[in-house]
Write an enzyme that holds these catalytic residues in place. Structure first.
Site, PDB file in Angstrom:
ATOM      1  N   ASN A   1      -3.904   7.504   7.311  1.00  0.00           N
ATOM      2  CA  ASN A   1      -3.991   7.205   5.886  1.00  0.00           C
ATOM      3  C   ASN A   1      -5.076   8.110   5.323  1.00  0.00           C
ATOM      4  OD1 ASN A   1      -4.402   6.111   3.347  1.00  0.00           O
ATOM      5  ND2 ASN A   1      -5.464   4.300   4.096  1.00  0.00           N
ATOM      6  N   GLY A   2      -4.704   8.971   4.384  1.00  0.00           N
ATOM      7  CA  GLY A   2      -5.684   9.899   3.804  1.00  0.00           C
ATOM      8  C   GLY A   2      -5.077  11.269   3.612  1.00  0.00           C
TER       9      GLY A   2
ATOM     10  N   GLU B   1      -4.225  -2.139 -21.742  1.00  0.00           N
ATOM     11  CA  GLU B   1      -3.820  -2.808 -20.504  1.00  0.00           C
ATOM     12  C   GLU B   1      -2.381  -3.337 -20.622  1.00  0.00           C
ATOM     13  OE1 GLU B   1      -4.703  -2.841 -17.570  1.00  0.00           O
ATOM     14  OE2 GLU B   1      -3.901  -4.654 -16.671  1.00  0.00           O
TER      15      GLU B   1
ATOM     16  N   HIS C   1      -2.863   7.647 -38.304  1.00  0.00           N
ATOM     17  CA  HIS C   1      -3.244   9.018 -37.966  1.00  0.00           C
ATOM     18  C   HIS C   1      -2.203   9.688 -37.066  1.00  0.00           C
ATOM     19  CE1 HIS C   1      -7.063   8.364 -39.930  1.00  0.00           C
ATOM     20  NE2 HIS C   1      -7.128   7.197 -39.289  1.00  0.00           N
TER      21      HIS C   1
ATOM     22  N   GLU D   1       4.216   0.354 -15.882  1.00  0.00           N
ATOM     23  CA  GLU D   1       4.336   0.381 -14.427  1.00  0.00           C
ATOM     24  C   GLU D   1       5.362  -0.619 -13.898  1.00  0.00           C
ATOM     25  OE1 GLU D   1       0.561  -0.320 -12.491  1.00  0.00           O
ATOM     26  OE2 GLU D   1       0.025  -1.902 -13.878  1.00  0.00           O
TER      27      GLU D   1
ATOM     28  N   TRP E   1       2.802   5.977   1.704  1.00  0.00           N
ATOM     29  CA  TRP E   1       2.896   6.453   0.328  1.00  0.00           C
ATOM     30  C   TRP E   1       2.755   7.964   0.441  1.00  0.00           C
ATOM     31  CZ3 TRP E   1       0.019   9.230  -3.253  1.00  0.00           C
ATOM     32  CH2 TRP E   1       0.455   9.139  -4.579  1.00  0.00           C
TER      33      TRP E   1
ATOM     34  N   ARG F   1       0.815  -1.222   0.000  1.00  0.00           N
ATOM     35  CA  ARG F   1       0.000   0.000   0.000  1.00  0.00           C
ATOM     36  C   ARG F   1       0.848   1.271   0.000  1.00  0.00           C
ATOM     37  NH1 ARG F   1      -5.341  -1.283   1.653  1.00  0.00           N
ATOM     38  NH2 ARG F   1      -5.700   0.900   2.101  1.00  0.00           N
TER      39      ARG F   1
ATOM     40  N   LYS G   1       0.627  -2.203 -18.140  1.00  0.00           N
ATOM     41  CA  LYS G   1       1.433  -3.163 -17.367  1.00  0.00           C
ATOM     42  C   LYS G   1       2.914  -2.927 -17.607  1.00  0.00           C
ATOM     43  CE  LYS G   1      -0.737  -4.212 -15.048  1.00  0.00           C
ATOM     44  NZ  LYS G   1      -2.145  -4.177 -14.780  1.00  0.00           N
TER      45      LYS G   1
ATOM     46  N   LYS H   1      -0.696   0.236  -4.000  1.00  0.00           N
ATOM     47  CA  LYS H   1      -1.975  -0.390  -4.309  1.00  0.00           C
ATOM     48  C   LYS H   1      -3.066   0.324  -3.520  1.00  0.00           C
ATOM     49  CE  LYS H   1      -3.431  -4.811  -5.682  1.00  0.00           C
ATOM     50  NZ  LYS H   1      -3.156  -4.691  -7.098  1.00  0.00           N
TER      51      LYS H   1
HETATM   52  C1  F6R Z   1      -2.673  -1.076 -12.464  1.00  0.00           C
HETATM   53  C2  F6R Z   1      -3.458  -0.910 -11.261  1.00  0.00           C
HETATM   54  C3  F6R Z   1      -4.250   0.339 -11.107  1.00  0.00           C
HETATM   55  C4  F6R Z   1      -5.633   0.019 -10.518  1.00  0.00           C
HETATM   56  C5  F6R Z   1      -6.378   1.324 -10.204  1.00  0.00           C
HETATM   57  C6  F6R Z   1      -7.787   1.067  -9.719  1.00  0.00           C
HETATM   58  O1  F6R Z   1      -2.009  -2.287 -12.485  1.00  0.00           O
HETATM   59  O2  F6R Z   1      -3.473  -1.739 -10.400  1.00  0.00           O
HETATM   60  O3  F6R Z   1      -4.360   1.033 -12.301  1.00  0.00           O
HETATM   61  O4  F6R Z   1      -6.341  -0.750 -11.437  1.00  0.00           O
HETATM   62  O5  F6R Z   1      -5.679   2.046  -9.243  1.00  0.00           O
HETATM   63  O6  F6R Z   1      -7.775   0.325  -8.543  1.00  0.00           O
HETATM   64  P1  F6R Z   1      -9.041  -0.453  -8.040  1.00  0.00           P
HETATM   65  O7  F6R Z   1      -9.361  -1.478  -9.053  1.00  0.00           O
HETATM   66  O8  F6R Z   1      -8.625  -1.038  -6.734  1.00  0.00           O
HETATM   67  O9  F6R Z   1     -10.147   0.543  -7.903  1.00  0.00           O
END
Ligand code: F6R
Length: 611
Positions: free
Chosen positions: A99-100, A484, A507, A491, A73, A27, A488, A606
């Protein structure tokens, strides 16, 4: 974003909180810290990962049966020791983790500065803590009351844990917008941002609601609202095994989660899809089937990878259900003045169920009378709770910061939703419905086959590891998969990557193509196949490196591609859930080959619980 852990009970708190921080490190990993109560508050914090904090603490006093810990974070203030949590109040009597984001921290700080408060960090958290202390000193009879008064003046989001020297066996917690779970043991309680630090000790948990304050002692949990009225804690049983949050022999969580997909997709379909009988049982949407079928429009809101699942669903729902669909970034939706008409249906997609932008977008849509269908992975999460109804993806805990198995779970759930509506609405024939059900049921086995190409994909990755850029191209159902794939790669490996509809190349983006540029085509057979083969030829003619994700029986593509990854045949509607899997593996192996920390990519975390 940011992980918080707390323990109050009879055991030594330090090892429990430290282990909890390791479990929550996904996180945020800018800094970590722990405050232990043992006669007085002992505070240890360090920039960097939890392992660095652990080294720093060796030989220090870690006694005590009450502690709070934080993995950060960074939002306010750069990642350094000073800004790491926990923070101590000016008097040193209180310690707090958060957190916030406290949005009105600047005005609160101004007032406190006038009262001669000095600040050791640049954080909004230290401001809130001293604001609480100031109220406590002047007009609060106890910490709980001071906190309640303070929170009524706070604008923003928070989950906070507070301890004080005076009450060594008490943690006071509060939440608004950021998650908090409390695990209930015998003469002990565990507090955390999610259940992963708790599951080892107890399966009985309480999900704290917004605007609630929890007073937590070893043998007592009291919940109150901001009006000081007692609330009855609603105890739920965790449906999670310890194994699900460990690497189980894999080198990284990301790899484990990619390889888990045959099982997680199966778990999503299990008990719901009966291909033989031609039945999809989704209790969450039964009650709303008529409303969905008559919805003038479906609006899908999500962020990041979940938004890509939403975009794939747009193609599928419009094709099969003939209902207009719009897909919105939650972060845009919440600040626009979106038009929501009577009967419009919202599908909110989220792995964590805690994404701040998605939560606020849902609230906004709810205010305007929309029905919310949540497609969520984390059971009991905020989005699951604020949605009118929903479908869980049952992908299990996703620890790797980059979403993999949650995405394929979302696709499987959204496909079931689409097929069920289309069947009910009679917009597809019985025969087509049965065919799609059968195709969907075969996905776990086909994913298993794709995973067998791991070594081939690893070799392709080795040839791409020095690239500076990459393009991902797809058409129709595979356009979102191109997006997607690019996300991937960005990141995980920090290679600049873009996803495009293949026809858009001419284009503009084709100007980028030269012999150094890898172009990854998602080119399984569908109605556009001949067209995408032409697009491949255009790239080849400009000496681009072509990597193709193609079907096993395709004889033309290999003549154009420098490397191929073979996918079992599937209906074009089902293909996206298969085609994304090799792209996940490709990013993983490129990231590893470039020496990147694939489970904890730089600057990311995350569960984006701040906007
Ligand atoms: C990319 C990734 C992020 C999440 C995004 C939404 O690999 O994990 O782009 O998809 O932050 O997160 P959720 O799905 O938890 O709302």
């Amino acid at each position: 974003m940011c992980g918080i852990v707390g323990y109050v009970g009879y055991r030594k708190a330090y090892p429990i909180v430290l282990k909890g921080l390791k479990r929550l490190e996904y996180r945020g990993y800018d800094s970590a810290g722990i405050a232990l109560l043992n006669g007085k508050i002992n505070l240890y914090k360090k920039q960097g990962k939890v392992a660095e904090l652990e080294d720093f603490i060796i030989g220090k006093n870690v006694e005590g049966t009450t502690a709070i810990g934080h993995t950060r974070w960074a939002t306010h203030g750069e990642p350094n020791d000073r800004n790491a949590h926990p923070h101590l109040s000016q008097s040193g009597e209180l310690a707090m983790i958060h957190n916030g984001i406290i949005e009105n921290y600047a005005s609160l700080k101004e007032d406190l500065l006038k009262k001669n408060y000095a600040f050791k960090s640049d954080t909004d958290t230290e401001v809130l803590l001293n604001f609480i202390e100031d109220i406590y000193k002047n007009n609060g009879s106890n910490l709980e009351e001071a906190l309640r008064i303070a929170l009524k003046r706070v604008v923003g989001a928070y989950c906070i844990l507070l301890i004080e020297n005076k009450n060594p066996d008490t943690i006071i917690a509060a939440r608004k917008g950021s998650p908090l779970v409390i695990g209930i043991g015998k003469n002990e309680h565990f507090l955390a941002s999610d259940a992963s630090p708790i599951v080892e000790y107890t399966k009985e948990v309480v999900y704290v609601n917004d605007y609630e304050i929890a007073i937590v002692r070893p043998d007592e949990l009291t919940l109150k609202n901001l009006g000081n009225e007692k609330q009855t804690p609603f105890i739920t049983k965790l449906d999670m095994e310890l194994d699900a949050i460990e690497k189980s022999g894999f080198e990284h969580f990301m790899l484990k989660e990619i390889f888990e997909q045959p099982k997680t997709i199966f778990d999503c379909l299990r008990g719901r899809l009966n291909a033989e009988k031609g039945n999809i049982n989704l209790s969450g949407i039964d009650k709303y089937l008529d409303a969905i079928c008559h919805a003038p429009r479906i609006i899908i809101i999500a962020c990041g990878t979940s938004w890509h699942a939403g975009l794939t669903a747009e193609y599928i729902i419009e094709e099969t259900c003939r209902i207009p669909v719009e897909v919105e970034y939650a972060s845009e939706f919440r600040y626009r003045n979106p038009i929501i008409n009577k009967g419009d249906m919202i599908i909110a997609i989220s792995q964590s169920g805690e994404t701040a932008d998605t939560i606020v977008a849902i609230e906004k849509a709810k205010e305007q009378g929309a029905i919310i269908l949540g497609v969520v992975n984390v059971v009991g999460s905020s989005i699951a709770r604020i949605s009118h109804t929903g479908v869980y993806t049952h992908s299990g805990p996703e620890i790797g910061v980059a979403s993999t198995k949650a995405f394929t779970g979302q696709l499987a759930a959204l496909m079931m939703i689409a097929f069920k509506i289309a069947h009910y609405k009679n917009t597809i024939s019985e025969e087509r419905f049965l065919h799609l059900c059968n195709e969907l049921a075969e996905v776990p086995e086909k994913v298993e086959k794709i995973l067998q190409q791991n070594e081939i994909i690893k070799n392709i990755a080795a040839s791409l590891k020095t690239s500076d850029d990459a393009l991902f191209l797809g058409r129709g159902y595979n356009f979102p998969i191109a997006l997607e794939g690019a996300l991937k790669l960005k990141e995980i490996s920090y290679i600049h990557a873009e996803g495009y509809p293949a026809a858009e190349m001419k284009h503009g983006p084709i100007a980028l193509v030269d012999e150094h540029l890898p172009v990854i085509f998602i080119a399984t057979k569908d109605v556009y196949h001949e067209k995408i083969v032409s697009n491949m030829q255009e790239i080849k003619a400009r000496k681009g490196k072509v990597i193709a994700v193609m079907n096993e029986d395709d004889n033309i593509t290999p003549t154009l591609a420098d490397a191929v990854i073979k996918i079992p045949e599937a209906d074009e509607i089902i293909a996206p859930v298969l085609n994304v899997v090799p792209l996940q593996l490709l990013s993983y192996h490129i990231g590893i080959a470039r020496g990147c920390n694939v489970d904890m990519p730089r600057n990311l975390a995350k569960s984006v619980t701040v906007e």
